[in-house]
Design a protein around this motif. Structure first.
Motif, PDB file in Angstrom:
ATOM      1  N   LEU A 100       5.402  15.307   3.907  1.00  0.00           N
ATOM      2  CA  LEU A 100       5.783  15.220   2.495  1.00  0.00           C
ATOM      3  C   LEU A 100       5.729  13.804   1.952  1.00  0.00           C
ATOM      4  O   LEU A 100       5.275  13.566   0.837  1.00  0.00           O
ATOM      5  CB  LEU A 100       7.206  15.734   2.332  1.00  0.00           C
ATOM      6  N   PHE A 101       6.239  12.858   2.748  1.00  0.00           N
ATOM      7  CA  PHE A 101       6.422  11.516   2.184  1.00  0.00           C
ATOM      8  C   PHE A 101       5.600  10.431   2.852  1.00  0.00           C
ATOM      9  O   PHE A 101       5.783   9.264   2.583  1.00  0.00           O
ATOM     10  CB  PHE A 101       7.906  11.148   2.199  1.00  0.00           C
ATOM     11  N   PHE A 102       4.702  10.807   3.755  1.00  0.00           N
ATOM     12  CA  PHE A 102       3.817   9.789   4.315  1.00  0.00           C
ATOM     13  C   PHE A 102       2.356  10.240   4.240  1.00  0.00           C
ATOM     14  O   PHE A 102       1.542   9.607   3.557  1.00  0.00           O
ATOM     15  CB  PHE A 102       4.216   9.459   5.757  1.00  0.00           C
ATOM     16  N   TRP A 151       2.165   9.390  -5.669  1.00  0.00           N
ATOM     17  CA  TRP A 151       2.532  10.715  -5.160  1.00  0.00           C
ATOM     18  C   TRP A 151       3.822  11.229  -5.806  1.00  0.00           C
ATOM     19  O   TRP A 151       3.905  12.377  -6.239  1.00  0.00           O
ATOM     20  CB  TRP A 151       2.683  10.636  -3.643  1.00  0.00           C
ATOM     21  N   MET A 174      -6.666  -0.932   4.071  1.00  0.00           N
ATOM     22  CA  MET A 174      -6.270  -0.130   5.223  1.00  0.00           C
ATOM     23  C   MET A 174      -7.395  -0.029   6.242  1.00  0.00           C
ATOM     24  O   MET A 174      -7.162  -0.166   7.446  1.00  0.00           O
ATOM     25  CB  MET A 174      -5.838   1.268   4.777  1.00  0.00           C
ATOM     26  N   TRP A 218       8.967  15.990   7.096  1.00  0.00           N
ATOM     27  CA  TRP A 218       9.281  14.791   6.317  1.00  0.00           C
ATOM     28  C   TRP A 218       8.066  13.866   6.178  1.00  0.00           C
ATOM     29  O   TRP A 218       7.760  13.375   5.092  1.00  0.00           O
ATOM     30  CB  TRP A 218      10.444  14.046   6.989  1.00  0.00           C
ATOM     31  N   GLN A 219       7.368  13.631   7.306  1.00  0.00           N
ATOM     32  CA  GLN A 219       6.215  12.721   7.245  1.00  0.00           C
ATOM     33  C   GLN A 219       5.067  13.335   6.449  1.00  0.00           C
ATOM     34  O   GLN A 219       4.345  12.617   5.765  1.00  0.00           O
ATOM     35  CB  GLN A 219       5.718  12.354   8.646  1.00  0.00           C
ATOM     36  N   ALA A 268      -6.467  -0.738  -2.018  1.00  0.00           N
ATOM     37  CA  ALA A 268      -5.551  -0.386  -0.930  1.00  0.00           C
ATOM     38  C   ALA A 268      -6.313   0.267   0.221  1.00  0.00           C
ATOM     39  O   ALA A 268      -6.048  -0.039   1.394  1.00  0.00           O
ATOM     40  CB  ALA A 268      -4.462   0.551  -1.439  1.00  0.00           C
ATOM     41  N   ILE A 306       0.841  -1.199   0.000  1.00  0.00           N
ATOM     42  CA  ILE A 306       0.000   0.000   0.000  1.00  0.00           C
ATOM     43  C   ILE A 306       0.881   1.254   0.000  1.00  0.00           C
ATOM     44  O   ILE A 306       0.667   2.179  -0.783  1.00  0.00           O
ATOM     45  CB  ILE A 306      -0.936  -0.006   1.232  1.00  0.00           C
ATOM     46  N   LEU A 350       2.274   1.714  -3.477  1.00  0.00           N
ATOM     47  CA  LEU A 350       1.331   2.309  -4.428  1.00  0.00           C
ATOM     48  C   LEU A 350       1.173   3.805  -4.156  1.00  0.00           C
ATOM     49  O   LEU A 350       1.222   4.633  -5.077  1.00  0.00           O
ATOM     50  CB  LEU A 350      -0.020   1.600  -4.320  1.00  0.00           C
ATOM     51  N   ALA A 351       1.012   4.154  -2.880  1.00  0.00           N
ATOM     52  CA  ALA A 351       0.827   5.560  -2.525  1.00  0.00           C
ATOM     53  C   ALA A 351       2.050   6.384  -2.914  1.00  0.00           C
ATOM     54  O   ALA A 351       1.938   7.470  -3.502  1.00  0.00           O
ATOM     55  CB  ALA A 351       0.560   5.685  -1.025  1.00  0.00           C
ATOM     56  N   MET A 352       3.231   5.837  -2.641  1.00  0.00           N
ATOM     57  CA  MET A 352       4.486   6.526  -2.985  1.00  0.00           C
ATOM     58  C   MET A 352       4.614   6.703  -4.489  1.00  0.00           C
ATOM     59  O   MET A 352       4.972   7.777  -4.966  1.00  0.00           O
ATOM     60  CB  MET A 352       5.686   5.699  -2.502  1.00  0.00           C
ATOM     61  N   GLY A 354       1.187  12.931   2.755  1.00  0.00           N
ATOM     62  CA  GLY A 354       0.953  13.331   1.360  1.00  0.00           C
ATOM     63  C   GLY A 354       0.592  12.145   0.479  1.00  0.00           C
ATOM     64  O   GLY A 354      -0.491  12.105  -0.115  1.00  0.00           O
ATOM     65  N   PRO A 355       1.474  11.136   0.408  1.00  0.00           N
ATOM     66  CA  PRO A 355       1.166   9.978  -0.431  1.00  0.00           C
ATOM     67  C   PRO A 355      -0.147   9.288  -0.076  1.00  0.00           C
ATOM     68  O   PRO A 355      -0.924   8.944  -0.967  1.00  0.00           O
ATOM     69  CB  PRO A 355       2.336   9.033  -0.171  1.00  0.00           C
ATOM     70  N   VAL A 356      -0.395   9.114   1.234  1.00  0.00           N
ATOM     71  CA  VAL A 356      -1.607   8.373   1.614  1.00  0.00           C
ATOM     72  C   VAL A 356      -2.858   9.171   1.237  1.00  0.00           C
ATOM     73  O   VAL A 356      -3.803   8.626   0.658  1.00  0.00           O
ATOM     74  CB  VAL A 356      -1.588   8.026   3.121  1.00  0.00           C
ATOM     75  N   TRP A 373      -4.390   2.612 -11.782  1.00  0.00           N
ATOM     76  CA  TRP A 373      -3.977   3.026 -10.453  1.00  0.00           C
ATOM     77  C   TRP A 373      -5.168   3.367  -9.554  1.00  0.00           C
ATOM     78  O   TRP A 373      -5.181   2.995  -8.390  1.00  0.00           O
ATOM     79  CB  TRP A 373      -3.012   4.215 -10.524  1.00  0.00           C
ATOM     80  N   ALA A 412      -5.973   1.820  -5.937  1.00  0.00           N
ATOM     81  CA  ALA A 412      -6.116   2.663  -4.741  1.00  0.00           C
ATOM     82  C   ALA A 412      -7.353   2.258  -3.949  1.00  0.00           C
ATOM     83  O   ALA A 412      -7.320   2.223  -2.715  1.00  0.00           O
ATOM     84  CB  ALA A 412      -6.186   4.132  -5.130  1.00  0.00           C
ATOM     85  N   PHE A 448      -3.070  11.446  -1.075  1.00  0.00           N
ATOM     86  CA  PHE A 448      -3.157  11.480  -2.529  1.00  0.00           C
ATOM     87  C   PHE A 448      -3.737  10.175  -3.062  1.00  0.00           C
ATOM     88  O   PHE A 448      -4.516  10.174  -4.025  1.00  0.00           O
ATOM     89  CB  PHE A 448      -1.779  11.732  -3.150  1.00  0.00           C
ATOM     90  N   MET A 449      -3.395   9.072  -2.400  1.00  0.00           N
ATOM     91  CA  MET A 449      -3.947   7.789  -2.834  1.00  0.00           C
ATOM     92  C   MET A 449      -5.464   7.764  -2.650  1.00  0.00           C
ATOM     93  O   MET A 449      -6.187   7.247  -3.494  1.00  0.00           O
ATOM     94  CB  MET A 449      -3.298   6.659  -2.050  1.00  0.00           C
ATOM     95  N   MET A 468      -6.834   9.776  -5.333  1.00  0.00           N
ATOM     96  CA  MET A 468      -6.665   9.092  -6.616  1.00  0.00           C
ATOM     97  C   MET A 468      -7.775   8.071  -6.868  1.00  0.00           C
ATOM     98  O   MET A 468      -8.106   7.792  -8.022  1.00  0.00           O
ATOM     99  CB  MET A 468      -5.308   8.388  -6.625  1.00  0.00           C
ATOM    100  N   VAL A 475      11.085   7.193   5.577  1.00  0.00           N
ATOM    101  CA  VAL A 475       9.806   7.224   6.294  1.00  0.00           C
ATOM    102  C   VAL A 475       9.561   5.879   6.983  1.00  0.00           C
ATOM    103  O   VAL A 475       9.140   5.805   8.129  1.00  0.00           O
ATOM    104  CB  VAL A 475       8.649   7.529   5.321  1.00  0.00           C
TER     105      VAL A 475
END
Lengths: 266, 285
Positions: free
Chosen positions: B25-27, A123, B264, B22-23, B260, A115, A118-120, B29-31, B253, B257, B33-34, B37, A142
């Protein structure tokens, strides 16, 4: 009494059996890497270095090895830095939303890698960062920062609570105290954390596979070979991978245990 | 020194902010955005940003999605139950029957596989379990077999256990080793039989730790694609395999999502229920 001895014997045998189950795949991977058969089985074929020679002559494997080393080196430094900052904030300060703050840090490892991958992927393509080594490094940091945070936080637990204020009373600034008191104190934990996060990053394949594009790391190469056919090259690469990560994990544990013991003796 | 109260200065923020940035931007954010999406559209193999529920309705109306959903829950649940049961005697031995020193060494050993390549270990099992592999070669000496183990549920379960067994044993052992020995001795002196000591003293006292071990075990099995793919044969795809297929081959994708997000939500609910039951009874006492 004899009945209990009998029972203990069964339990110990069972325990040994479980350890055999856990270490069987590691052992066989190493054994088969020196085996001449194309499809390894028992009885074993002849001793052979064929697979090692093959991977040594493969520029793709070399490139992947270099990529993996870069990724895990940068990841471990970044993750340990992030983990240290977070552990120190947690140790030293109380602030609003601290629970949320800690959840934010500790959550990533509980989410399945596929998961996160996919998210990474989505993004990083969105912000135009996908397909580079940096993409893997960001994702891995992360994922591994919580491990770093946990190890360093345990070390900070052992610190004499008056040590920091003593340094301030003696005229040291907060920064100087950090530099000359806290950091040296945390050094063994920092080394443990560097090794452990490097090991996790070195073995991670799902996220790397999704976001790496053409910059493959070693686990991605393994994944691609495995998808094709049975190829004992994997065992040869795998043996290297095992020894690298085992060295890292064992080093981390030795540093960890050493200061745990010292902490207890005090 | 107790934790200082919130004082915002350059020093404190230097340590507090990096991880937040950091989180995000890269945690986070991605979740997020998913999640967004999952409402996007795919036209001519290109994703366009939109807000449509079509991916959700499409996925939820497909039988294969629900088959795969229940299959994943059942096989991850089975694996959790089996792993907990198989681990228990080993953890029990480590907690009560060996010296502190041996226990420390055993845990030291059990941490190693957790941080070494799961992928290579799975491949190694592939070779060991194959039709002409090590185990069947061994059985053929005894004039048995060959047994089909690859591409069956057994394969998947062996793969899951490769991932989860060391962790579960560590968590169970640590939990049981922390039980107050006086309580066990008291039960013994009061005439309690070993079997009922386990049932009525040890297990209730280690409930919290056991549930946490089971939750971790379930999360790891539920989210793993390697074992069901390589050892289980992937004819019955689990949800992770569905994500993989949808992302890698279908360019879909947004639908991946959806899968996914469903995963979750399922995991969070199970973890939440687990943790609630783990801590519930201790209040009643």
């Amino acid at each position: 009494m004899t009945k209990e001895k009998y029972l203990n014997f069964i339990l110990i045998t069972y325990l040994i059996f479980i350890f055999v189950f856990i270490f069987t795949p590691i052992a066989f991977s190493v054994i088969f890497s020196f085996n001449s058969q194309r499809f390894p089985t028992i009885p074993l074929g002849n001793f052979s270095l064929e697979w090692y020679i093959k991977i040594f002559n493969d520029p793709g494997v070399w490139q992947a090895a270099i990529n993996s080393v870069i990724v895990s080196l940068v990841t471990c430094i970044l993750a340990t830095f992030l983990g240290f900052c977070t552990a120190y904030s947690d140790y030293r300060y109380r602030f609003k939303f601290k629970g949320l703050y800690l959840a934010l840090v500790l959550l990533p490892p509980t989410i399945p890698l596929i998961i996160l991958a996919l998210a990474m992927l989505a993004w990083l393509s969105k912000i135009g960062m996908s397909g580079q080594l940096w993409s893997i490094i960001c994702a891995h940091s992360v994922l591994t920062a919580p491990f770093a945070m946990a190890i360093i936080r345990l070390r900070l637990n052992q610190i004499d609570p008056d040590l920091e204020s003593a340094a301030w009373n003696l005229g040291g600034s907060e920064w100087a105290t950090m530099r000359y008191v806290i950091l040296p104190y945390c050094k063994p934990a920092i080394i443990s954390s560097l090794c452990l996060t490097a090991a996790v990053s070195f073995d991670e394949f799902a996220i790397s596979w999704f976001v790496s594009g053409l910059n493959k790391t070693v686990p991605v190469i393994i994944l691609e070979i495995v998808q094709g056919n049975i190829d004992p090259q994997v065992n040869a690469i795998g043996t290297f991978v095992f020894f690298t990560s085992m060295t890292l994990v064992i080093t981390a544990q030795i540093f960890f245990l050493t200061w745990q013991m010292k902490g207890k003796n005090k | 020194m107790k934790p200082t109260k919130n004082n915002l200065n350059i020093y404190s923020l230097t340590f507090r902010l990096p991880i937040i940035i950091w989180q995000l931007l890269f945690f986070v954010g991605p979740v997020l955005f998913m999640v967004a999406m999952s409402f996007f559209l795919v036209k001519n193999y290109r994703m366009t940003e939109a807000f449509e529920f079509i991916n959700w309705t499409k996925m939820f109306s497909k039988n294969y999605f629900w088959d795969s959903y229940w299959f994943t829950i059942i096989i991850a649940g089975t694996s959790t139950l089996l792993t907990m049961l198989i681990a228990f005697p080993a953890s029990f031995t480590l907690a009560f029957k060996v010296s502190d020193n041996i226990r420390r060494w055993a845990i030291f050993m059990l941490i190693i596989p957790f941080f070494t390549s799961y992928l290579v270990r799975t491949f190694s099992w592939y070779v060991i379990l194959a039709e002409k592999g090590v185990i069947n070669a061994f059985f053929s000496y005894l004039d048995l077999g060959p047994f089909k183990m690859l591409n069956t549920h057994i394969g998947t379960l062996v793969g899951y256990m490769t991932l989860t067994l060391p962790l579960v044993i560590i968590l169970q052992t640590v939990t049981m080793a922390n039980i107050d020995r006086n309580l066990i001795e008291a039960a013994y002196n009061l005439g309690c039989k070993p079997k009922s000591i386990i049932q009525r003293v040890i297990i209730p006292l280690s409930k919290t730790g056991f549930i946490i071990a089971a939750v971790f075990c379930f999360i790891l099995s539920f989210g793993d694609f390697v074992a069901p793919f390589y050892l289980g044969g992937s004819q019955e795809p689990t949800l992770p395999i569905l994500i993989l297929d949808t992302t890698k081959s279908g360019q879909q994708w947004p639908r991946a999502a959806v899968v996914a997000i469903v995963m979750m939500i399922t995991l969070f609910s199970i973890a939440f229920i687990g943790i609630m039951t783990a801590y519930s009874k201790s209040f009643k006492k």
